[in-house]
Write a protein that holds these residues in place. Structure first.
Motif, mmCIF file in Angstrom:
data_model
loop_
_atom_site.group_PDB
_atom_site.id
_atom_site.type_symbol
_atom_site.label_atom_id
_atom_site.label_comp_id
_atom_site.label_asym_id
_atom_site.label_seq_id
_atom_site.Cartn_x
_atom_site.Cartn_y
_atom_site.Cartn_z
ATOM 1 N N ILE A 1 0.056 12.918 -1.606
ATOM 2 C CA ILE A 1 0.064 11.469 -1.786
ATOM 3 C C ILE A 1 -1.276 10.985 -2.320
ATOM 4 N N ARG A 2 -2.354 11.518 -1.787
ATOM 5 C CA ARG A 2 -3.688 11.128 -2.252
ATOM 6 C C ARG A 2 -3.870 11.483 -3.720
ATOM 7 N N GLN A 3 -3.322 12.599 -4.141
ATOM 8 C CA GLN A 3 -3.459 13.016 -5.535
ATOM 9 C C GLN A 3 -2.806 12.004 -6.476
ATOM 10 N N ILE A 4 -1.651 11.513 -6.098
ATOM 11 C CA ILE A 4 -0.973 10.516 -6.917
ATOM 12 C C ILE A 4 -1.783 9.222 -6.976
ATOM 13 N N HIS B 1 -7.439 3.090 -2.487
ATOM 14 C CA HIS B 1 -6.060 3.054 -2.005
ATOM 15 C C HIS B 1 -6.058 3.191 -0.491
ATOM 16 N N VAL B 2 -5.102 2.518 0.128
ATOM 17 C CA VAL B 2 -4.957 2.535 1.583
ATOM 18 C C VAL B 2 -3.518 2.917 1.906
ATOM 19 N N LEU B 3 -3.354 3.826 2.844
ATOM 20 C CA LEU B 3 -2.031 4.266 3.285
ATOM 21 C C LEU B 3 -1.563 3.422 4.459
ATOM 22 N N TYR B 4 -0.354 2.911 4.357
ATOM 23 C CA TYR B 4 0.225 2.144 5.453
ATOM 24 C C TYR B 4 0.417 3.039 6.661
ATOM 25 N N THR B 5 0.050 2.528 7.824
ATOM 26 C CA THR B 5 0.262 3.240 9.086
ATOM 27 C C THR B 5 1.069 2.339 10.012
ATOM 28 N N PRO B 6 1.877 2.913 10.897
ATOM 29 C CA PRO B 6 2.700 2.106 11.797
ATOM 30 C C PRO B 6 1.867 1.082 12.559
ATOM 31 N N GLY B 7 2.354 -0.137 12.606
ATOM 32 C CA GLY B 7 1.652 -1.205 13.301
ATOM 33 C C GLY B 7 0.688 -1.983 12.430
ATOM 34 N N MET B 8 0.451 -1.546 11.208
ATOM 35 C CA MET B 8 -0.459 -2.261 10.308
ATOM 36 C C MET B 8 0.154 -3.611 9.939
ATOM 37 N N THR B 9 -0.649 -4.650 9.991
ATOM 38 C CA THR B 9 -0.189 -5.992 9.670
ATOM 39 C C THR B 9 -1.009 -6.575 8.517
ATOM 40 N N MET B 10 -0.508 -7.655 7.942
ATOM 41 C CA MET B 10 -1.192 -8.306 6.833
ATOM 42 C C MET B 10 -2.515 -8.887 7.307
ATOM 43 N N PRO B 11 -3.599 -8.715 6.544
ATOM 44 C CA PRO B 11 -4.885 -9.314 6.925
ATOM 45 C C PRO B 11 -4.769 -10.827 7.011
ATOM 46 N N PRO B 12 -5.647 -11.480 7.773
ATOM 47 C CA PRO B 12 -5.613 -12.942 7.857
ATOM 48 C C PRO B 12 -5.747 -13.567 6.472
ATOM 49 N N SER B 13 -5.150 -14.712 6.299
ATOM 50 C CA SER B 13 -5.137 -15.366 4.992
ATOM 51 C C SER B 13 -6.537 -15.649 4.471
ATOM 52 N N GLU B 14 -7.476 -15.981 5.360
ATOM 53 C CA GLU B 14 -8.805 -16.330 4.902
ATOM 54 C C GLU B 14 -9.544 -15.138 4.303
ATOM 55 N N ALA B 15 -9.043 -13.927 4.543
ATOM 56 C CA ALA B 15 -9.701 -12.750 3.990
ATOM 57 C C ALA B 15 -9.274 -12.482 2.562
ATOM 58 N N ARG B 16 -8.272 -13.215 2.070
ATOM 59 C CA ARG B 16 -7.771 -12.976 0.723
ATOM 60 C C ARG B 16 -8.403 -13.952 -0.267
ATOM 61 N N ARG B 17 -8.089 -13.760 -1.541
ATOM 62 C CA ARG B 17 -8.594 -14.649 -2.582
ATOM 63 C C ARG B 17 -7.924 -16.013 -2.508
#
Length: 240
Positions: free
Chosen positions: A143-146, A209-225
């Motif tokens: 997966i990392r190679q891709i 790149h970041v791999l999704y892991t169980p329990g991962m949630t969307m970062p708070p809105s203020e952390a985005r653009r």
């Protein structure tokens, strides 16, 4: 999508049968063949346009759904790598050089991503704007190679013809990766998880790149653009 393609297929079959009937009634195959060929070409072109992005030639969302469904039917219950890739700094390219150059960059990036997809047996789509989505089977490639190959494809500078003359633009990408079962829904599970991981890639500094892991949630809105269209839709759904 599926209904429209089915209708096109029915029309295509009807045209072919009509050509055969013309021969039977003495109209003559040679006389009917140009018209039949033209109709076939027009139907094939219409089917292609339904499934592809007109600018880049990659799959659009409908096309990616079809490809995903085909994979699920062929390899039920097999793992699939879902990718969501967002270009870092693309807005600045549009602002500095104009949308024509921006389109040129998108076309070049799409060609590179398509090459990676071909190499690793996957499919890429233009998901929206400067965001691309992909699906890859889990084979001998890691997966990392891709993901690394996709990052490298974006990172190579692109020569463009700007209003002020030739210029080289450089981009990076934030990539979210999720490994799902081929029976999982594409949008609600595969790309949703990849989307969450992609925003963690952005929050962590981009160009990664970041791999999704169980329990991962969307970062708070203020952390985005800023709020994206999907966020506004979600908010309207909550307040409605």
């Amino acid at each position: 999508m599926f209904i429209t393609i089915l209708v096109a297929a029915i029309i295509y079959t009807a045209v072919t049968l009509l050509a055969g009937a013309c021969v039977g009634f003495g109209v003559g195959y040679l006389a009917a063949r140009p018209a039949v060929a033209q109709l076939r070409d027009e139907l094939a072109d219409a089917a292609w346009q339904l499934a592809h992005d007109p600018l880049t030639g990659l799959y659009n969302r409908r096309g990616l759904r079809t490809a995903y469904a085909a994979f699920a039917a062929t390899f039920p219950g097999q793992p699939v790598v879902a990718i969501l890739l967002d270009l870092d700094g693309f807005k600045e390219i549009n602002d500095d050089h104009g949308h024509d150059v921006g389109d040129e960059v998108l076309i070049e990036i799409a060609e590179r991503l398509a090459h990676v997809a071909t190499t690793y047996g996957g499919e890429m789509a233009r998901h929206s704007g400067d965001e691309f989505a992909g699906i890859f089977p889990v084979r001998e490639h890691g997966i990392r190679q891709i993901a690394d190959a996709l990052l490298a494809a974006v990172a190579t500078s692109i020569d463009v013809q700007a209003a002020t003359g030739p210029a080289a633009v450089a981009l990076s990408a934030s990539i979210g990766v999720a490994v799902v079962d081929s029976n999982d829904p594409l949008e609600d599970v595969a790309l949703h998880r990849a989307d969450i991981a992609m925003f963690h890639a952005k929050r962590g500094g981009r160009n990664q790149h970041v791999l999704y892991t169980p329990g991962m949630t969307m970062p708070p809105s203020e952390a985005r653009r800023g709020l994206r269209l999907r966020d506004l839709h979600q908010q309207r759904g909550v307040t409605a």
